[in-house]
Motif scaffolding. Structure first.
Motif, PDB file in Angstrom:
ATOM      1  N   GLY A 206       0.843  -1.188   0.000  1.00 43.65           N
ATOM      2  CA  GLY A 206       0.000   0.000   0.000  1.00 43.65           C
ATOM      3  C   GLY A 206       0.875   1.233   0.000  1.00 43.65           C
ATOM      4  O   GLY A 206       2.031   1.164  -0.419  1.00 43.65           O
ATOM      5  N   LYS A 209       2.766   5.942  -3.261  1.00 42.78           N
ATOM      6  CA  LYS A 209       3.243   6.044  -4.646  1.00 42.78           C
ATOM      7  C   LYS A 209       3.684   4.721  -5.268  1.00 42.78           C
ATOM      8  O   LYS A 209       4.362   3.927  -4.625  1.00 42.78           O
ATOM      9  CB  LYS A 209       4.449   6.987  -4.695  1.00 42.78           C
ATOM     10  CG  LYS A 209       4.080   8.430  -4.452  1.00 42.78           C
ATOM     11  CD  LYS A 209       5.327   9.266  -4.531  1.00 42.78           C
ATOM     12  CE  LYS A 209       4.983  10.741  -4.551  1.00 42.78           C
ATOM     13  NZ  LYS A 209       6.198  11.548  -4.559  1.00 42.78           N
ATOM     14  N   SER A 212       7.713   4.576  -5.630  1.00 42.25           N
ATOM     15  CA  SER A 212       8.605   4.169  -4.543  1.00 42.25           C
ATOM     16  C   SER A 212       8.558   2.660  -4.307  1.00 42.25           C
ATOM     17  O   SER A 212       9.384   2.118  -3.582  1.00 42.25           O
ATOM     18  CB  SER A 212       8.253   4.928  -3.257  1.00 42.25           C
ATOM     19  OG  SER A 212       6.938   4.613  -2.863  1.00 42.25           O
ATOM     20  N   LYS A 213       7.588   1.961  -4.921  1.00 43.16           N
ATOM     21  CA  LYS A 213       7.449   0.517  -4.661  1.00 43.16           C
ATOM     22  C   LYS A 213       7.704  -0.332  -5.902  1.00 43.16           C
ATOM     23  O   LYS A 213       7.611  -1.552  -5.846  1.00 43.16           O
ATOM     24  CB  LYS A 213       6.038   0.214  -4.142  1.00 43.16           C
ATOM     25  CG  LYS A 213       5.601   1.011  -2.929  1.00 43.16           C
ATOM     26  CD  LYS A 213       6.061   0.380  -1.616  1.00 43.16           C
ATOM     27  CE  LYS A 213       6.042   1.357  -0.469  1.00 43.16           C
ATOM     28  NZ  LYS A 213       4.816   1.368   0.299  1.00 43.16           N
ATOM     29  N   GLY A 231      -4.154   1.401  -1.143  1.00 43.34           N
ATOM     30  CA  GLY A 231      -3.740   2.769  -0.824  1.00 43.34           C
ATOM     31  C   GLY A 231      -3.691   3.659  -2.062  1.00 43.34           C
ATOM     32  O   GLY A 231      -4.285   3.350  -3.102  1.00 43.34           O
ATOM     33  N   PHE A 235      -4.680   3.946  -7.483  1.00 42.10           N
ATOM     34  CA  PHE A 235      -5.371   4.792  -8.464  1.00 42.10           C
ATOM     35  C   PHE A 235      -4.635   4.903  -9.794  1.00 42.10           C
ATOM     36  O   PHE A 235      -5.253   5.092 -10.843  1.00 42.10           O
ATOM     37  CB  PHE A 235      -5.658   6.174  -7.849  1.00 42.10           C
ATOM     38  CG  PHE A 235      -6.498   6.049  -6.612  1.00 42.10           C
ATOM     39  CD1 PHE A 235      -7.824   5.663  -6.703  1.00 42.10           C
ATOM     40  CD2 PHE A 235      -5.949   6.238  -5.350  1.00 42.10           C
ATOM     41  CE1 PHE A 235      -8.595   5.487  -5.561  1.00 42.10           C
ATOM     42  CE2 PHE A 235      -6.701   6.063  -4.208  1.00 42.10           C
ATOM     43  CZ  PHE A 235      -8.031   5.689  -4.314  1.00 42.10           C
ATOM     44  N   PHE A 284      -9.266  16.592   1.663  1.00 40.56           N
ATOM     45  CA  PHE A 284      -8.248  15.778   2.323  1.00 40.56           C
ATOM     46  C   PHE A 284      -8.180  16.186   3.790  1.00 40.56           C
ATOM     47  O   PHE A 284      -7.247  16.851   4.230  1.00 40.56           O
ATOM     48  CB  PHE A 284      -6.904  16.002   1.612  1.00 40.56           C
ATOM     49  CG  PHE A 284      -5.867  14.951   1.927  1.00 40.56           C
ATOM     50  CD1 PHE A 284      -5.968  13.668   1.423  1.00 40.56           C
ATOM     51  CD2 PHE A 284      -4.767  15.253   2.734  1.00 40.56           C
ATOM     52  CE1 PHE A 284      -5.013  12.702   1.696  1.00 40.56           C
ATOM     53  CE2 PHE A 284      -3.809  14.288   3.019  1.00 40.56           C
ATOM     54  CZ  PHE A 284      -3.937  13.021   2.507  1.00 40.56           C
ATOM     55  N   GLY A 304     -10.266   9.225  -3.515  1.00 37.02           N
ATOM     56  CA  GLY A 304     -10.258   7.977  -2.756  1.00 37.02           C
ATOM     57  C   GLY A 304      -9.225   8.056  -1.648  1.00 37.02           C
ATOM     58  O   GLY A 304      -8.056   8.370  -1.898  1.00 37.02           O
ATOM     59  N   VAL A 305      -9.678   7.798  -0.403  1.00 39.24           N
ATOM     60  CA  VAL A 305      -8.760   7.941   0.740  1.00 39.24           C
ATOM     61  C   VAL A 305      -8.664   6.683   1.603  1.00 39.24           C
ATOM     62  O   VAL A 305      -7.833   6.621   2.516  1.00 39.24           O
ATOM     63  CB  VAL A 305      -9.175   9.139   1.637  1.00 39.24           C
ATOM     64  CG1 VAL A 305      -8.819  10.460   0.972  1.00 39.24           C
ATOM     65  CG2 VAL A 305     -10.662   9.075   1.965  1.00 39.24           C
ATOM     66  N   PRO A 330       0.159   1.287   4.101  1.00 38.10           N
ATOM     67  CA  PRO A 330      -1.249   1.330   4.536  1.00 38.10           C
ATOM     68  C   PRO A 330      -2.233   1.318   3.362  1.00 38.10           C
ATOM     69  O   PRO A 330      -1.885   1.655   2.242  1.00 38.10           O
ATOM     70  CB  PRO A 330      -1.326   2.662   5.285  1.00 38.10           C
ATOM     71  CG  PRO A 330      -0.265   3.512   4.669  1.00 38.10           C
ATOM     72  CD  PRO A 330       0.838   2.580   4.274  1.00 38.10           C
ATOM     73  N   LEU A 331      -3.470   0.932   3.666  1.00 34.83           N
ATOM     74  CA  LEU A 331      -4.508   0.876   2.628  1.00 34.83           C
ATOM     75  C   LEU A 331      -5.236   2.209   2.446  1.00 34.83           C
ATOM     76  O   LEU A 331      -6.082   2.330   1.563  1.00 34.83           O
ATOM     77  CB  LEU A 331      -5.539  -0.204   2.959  1.00 34.83           C
ATOM     78  CG  LEU A 331      -5.086  -1.655   2.836  1.00 34.83           C
ATOM     79  CD1 LEU A 331      -6.284  -2.590   2.949  1.00 34.83           C
ATOM     80  CD2 LEU A 331      -4.354  -1.900   1.530  1.00 34.83           C
ATOM     81  N   VAL A 333      -5.395   6.677   4.099  1.00 37.94           N
ATOM     82  CA  VAL A 333      -4.718   7.757   4.826  1.00 37.94           C
ATOM     83  C   VAL A 333      -4.973   7.513   6.324  1.00 37.94           C
ATOM     84  O   VAL A 333      -5.795   8.177   6.950  1.00 37.94           O
ATOM     85  CB  VAL A 333      -5.249   9.134   4.370  1.00 37.94           C
ATOM     86  CG1 VAL A 333      -4.445  10.261   5.013  1.00 37.94           C
ATOM     87  CG2 VAL A 333      -5.173   9.255   2.851  1.00 37.94           C
ATOM     88  N   GLU A 335      -3.454   8.096   8.949  1.00 39.12           N
ATOM     89  CA  GLU A 335      -3.132   9.133   9.941  1.00 39.12           C
ATOM     90  C   GLU A 335      -4.388   9.903  10.327  1.00 39.12           C
ATOM     91  O   GLU A 335      -4.457  10.509  11.395  1.00 39.12           O
ATOM     92  CB  GLU A 335      -2.094  10.126   9.384  1.00 39.12           C
ATOM     93  CG  GLU A 335      -0.748   9.510   9.030  1.00 39.12           C
ATOM     94  CD  GLU A 335      -0.634   9.041   7.584  1.00 39.12           C
ATOM     95  OE1 GLU A 335      -1.693   8.779   6.961  1.00 39.12           O
ATOM     96  OE2 GLU A 335       0.490   8.921   7.083  1.00 39.12           O
ATOM     97  N   ASP A 366       5.655   3.185   6.824  1.00 41.05           N
ATOM     98  CA  ASP A 366       4.391   3.563   7.437  1.00 41.05           C
ATOM     99  C   ASP A 366       3.546   2.409   7.935  1.00 41.05           C
ATOM    100  O   ASP A 366       2.713   2.600   8.817  1.00 41.05           O
ATOM    101  CB  ASP A 366       3.577   4.402   6.457  1.00 41.05           C
ATOM    102  CG  ASP A 366       3.936   5.868   6.575  1.00 41.05           C
ATOM    103  OD1 ASP A 366       4.165   6.316   7.714  1.00 41.05           O
ATOM    104  OD2 ASP A 366       4.001   6.550   5.541  1.00 41.05           O
TER     105      ASP A 366
HETATM  106  P1  AMP Z   1       4.407   4.970   1.822  1.00 36.58           P
HETATM  107  O1  AMP Z   1       5.421   5.743   2.613  1.00 36.58           O
HETATM  108  O2  AMP Z   1       4.647   4.948   0.349  1.00 36.58           O
HETATM  109  O3  AMP Z   1       4.135   3.597   2.408  1.00 36.58           O
HETATM  110  O4  AMP Z   1       3.068   5.803   1.932  1.00 36.58           O
HETATM  111  C1  AMP Z   1       2.395   5.965   3.136  1.00 36.58           C
HETATM  112  C2  AMP Z   1       1.460   7.111   3.007  1.00 36.58           C
HETATM  113  O5  AMP Z   1       0.513   6.839   2.004  1.00 36.58           O
HETATM  114  C3  AMP Z   1       0.691   7.388   4.273  1.00 36.58           C
HETATM  115  O6  AMP Z   1       1.117   8.627   4.764  1.00 36.58           O
HETATM  116  C4  AMP Z   1      -0.755   7.435   3.799  1.00 36.58           C
HETATM  117  O7  AMP Z   1      -1.457   8.527   4.337  1.00 36.58           O
HETATM  118  C5  AMP Z   1      -0.621   7.591   2.303  1.00 36.58           C
HETATM  119  N1  AMP Z   1      -1.803   7.091   1.580  1.00 36.58           N
HETATM  120  C6  AMP Z   1      -2.356   5.881   1.637  1.00 36.58           C
HETATM  121  N2  AMP Z   1      -3.474   5.838   0.894  1.00 36.58           N
HETATM  122  C7  AMP Z   1      -3.638   7.049   0.338  1.00 36.58           C
HETATM  123  C8  AMP Z   1      -4.612   7.634  -0.514  1.00 36.58           C
HETATM  124  N3  AMP Z   1      -5.644   6.938  -0.945  1.00 36.58           N
HETATM  125  N4  AMP Z   1      -4.447   8.930  -0.873  1.00 36.58           N
HETATM  126  C9  AMP Z   1      -3.389   9.629  -0.421  1.00 36.58           C
HETATM  127  N5  AMP Z   1      -2.432   9.133   0.391  1.00 36.58           N
HETATM  128  C10 AMP Z   1      -2.566   7.869   0.773  1.00 36.58           C
END
Ligand code: AMP
Length: 407
Positions: A206, A209, A212-213, A231, A235, A284, A304-305, A330-331, A333, A335, A366
């Motif tokens: 998840g 971006k 980055s993965k 996550g 999209f 957001f 989508g969040v 994460p799947l 946001v 936080e 995360d």
């Molecule tokens: P990463 O460091 O690439 O694992 O990204 C983690 C971040 O992705 C977290 O801060 C999340 O809030 C963010 N994230 C997850 N899903 C979404 C989403 N649908 N839209 C925007 N940010 C997201």
């Protein structure tokens, strides 16, 4: 290197159990890069606690420990980054008095190390007070090597760096070097997922971006049976397939790549699962209005969040079927409380699968924060202590700190 059988075929992974430390001085690279508040108190001591088994084993053998670490990113000598701030915390956790020396090389450090008796612990000053540490300087590494008889690397968090204390110093201990328990456990956990894991193997990726993965996805397509892409990353895949994603986060220049990943996955018989529905928000923010919509029909002005209920149910079934599970990212946001449900539910599913006997590894950035925040830490098989090191391992890269011990 650790996942490439050719590389390790004839190499024995030496651990602490291969040595008797009686009357020996162990020079241990630990990762005591812990967060401090403005009163210089340790706010999360996980990394110190994680190093305890290694230190105790050496003391119980009748050896002594010389602990070396970095703290933060000092520019030269800066008191705010001194490791003396953590001495009390390390003493509390280990239950042993800590001797501290405000140098890590040179006469002062050498004298302190020479005077160390079995059962004693010496903590050296921040390695990064010397620029030679990050430069991987050979002379500096040699100076460090004079302090101990056996080199132990127990710092997974810095194993992806070819620094003096993490990698180069090992050259000066051709026979007397090994992994500490923590680092060995990290290696075993990653191997369990990428090499020896019981099938079906599932990876959940998840986070924000695709970019980055991407290397991780490409590396794990050869090793997993199921891949959940969730996550913000999802999209880009949905848009590339012609879906409407409204204002959702997307990397337009990665759409081709997304389609290519799906093609590669199909060719490799990997089942890819992308959310089918999402929680869409009109801004957001935690006080946004929300609605559940199909992921490919997000109205203009909405984004989508989080994963929607149908997706959560589908992911639950896949998790429950899996015997080996990797979770990174994460799947939603998470936080923001309102958008944390998908991540929490995934954590619940993984916890349940683990209880039923699956092996689960959570690692890299995360998702570790989410697991800690929502209390899943003790309900999964292993939570990695290394962010960047974990990501690079999953990318299939050689971690120099690991290679240096295997040599
Ligand atoms: P990463 O460091 O690439 O694992 O990204 C983690 C971040 O992705 C977290 O801060 C999340 O809030 C963010 N994230 C997850 N899903 C979404 C989403 N649908 N839209 C925007 N940010 C997201």
């Amino acid at each position: 290197m650790i996942y490439n059988e050719k590389n390790i075929k004839h190499k024995h992974m030496k651990t602490l159990n291969d040595f008797n430390f009686e009357n020996k001085k162990a020079l241990i690279r630990v990762d005591f890069n812990v967060p401090l508040n403005d009163k210089f108190e340790v706010t999360d001591a996980t990394r110190i606690v994680s190093a305890k088994p290694t230190i105790i084993k050496i003391l119980e053998d009748g050896g002594s420990c010389i602990l070396m670490s970095h703290l933060g990113r000092p520019k030269g000598v800066q008191d705010q980054f001194s490791l003396r701030h953590i001495v009390n915390k390390v003493e509390d956790i280990l239950g042993v008095e800590i001797k501290f020396v405000d140098e890590c090389v040179g006469e002062k450090a050498e004298t302190a190390a020479a005077n160390l008796k079995p059962g004693e612990i010496l903590l050296l000053e921040n390695l990064r007070f010397h620029k030679e540490e990050e430069a991987g300087d050979k002379g500096f590494s040699e100076q460090l090597s004079k302090l101990g008889d056996i080199y132990v690397n127990d710092a997974f968090g810095t194993a992806h760096r070819a620094h003096a204390s993490t990698t180069i110093v090992a050259e000066f201990f051709p026979k007397n070097k090994c992994f500490g328990y923590l680092l060995a456990q990290e290696i075993e956990s990653i191997e369990k997922v990428l090499k020896t894991g019981e099938k079906p193997v599932l990876a959940v990726l998840g986070g924000a971006k695709v970019s980055s993965k991407i290397t991780i996805i490409e590396n794990i397509l050869d090793k997993v049976d199921h891949l959940i892409i969730g996550g913000g990353m999802s999209f880009t895949f949905i848009k590339a397939q012609g879906g409407k994603i409204g204002n959702s986060i997307c990397e337009d220049d990665k759409q081709e790549l997304a389609l290519d990943i799906l093609k590669q996955a199909k060719a490799k018989n990997v089942q890819v699962h992308i959310p089918v529905d999402v929680v869409a928000a009109d801004k957001f923010s935690n006080d946004a209005n929300t609605q559940i919509v199909d992921i490919d029909k997000i109205p203009d002005g909405w984004e989508g969040v989080d994963a929607g209920p149908k997706s959560i149910a589908i992911f639950h079934d896949i998790v429950m079927e899996s015997k080996t599970i990797l979770w990174n990212g994460p799947l939603g946001v998470f936080e923001m409380e309102k958008f944390a449900k998908g991540t929490i539910e995934l954590g619940n599913s993984i916890a349940e699968a683990t209880k039923n006997g699956a092996f689960s590894l959570v690692g890299g950035g995360d998702s570790v924060a989410a697991v800690k925040q929502f209390g899943f830490e003790d309900k999964v098989s292993y939570v990695s202590t290394g962010g960047g090191a974990m990501l690079e391992s999953l990318e299939g890269k050689t971690l120099p700190g690991i290679a240096a011990i295997l040599e």
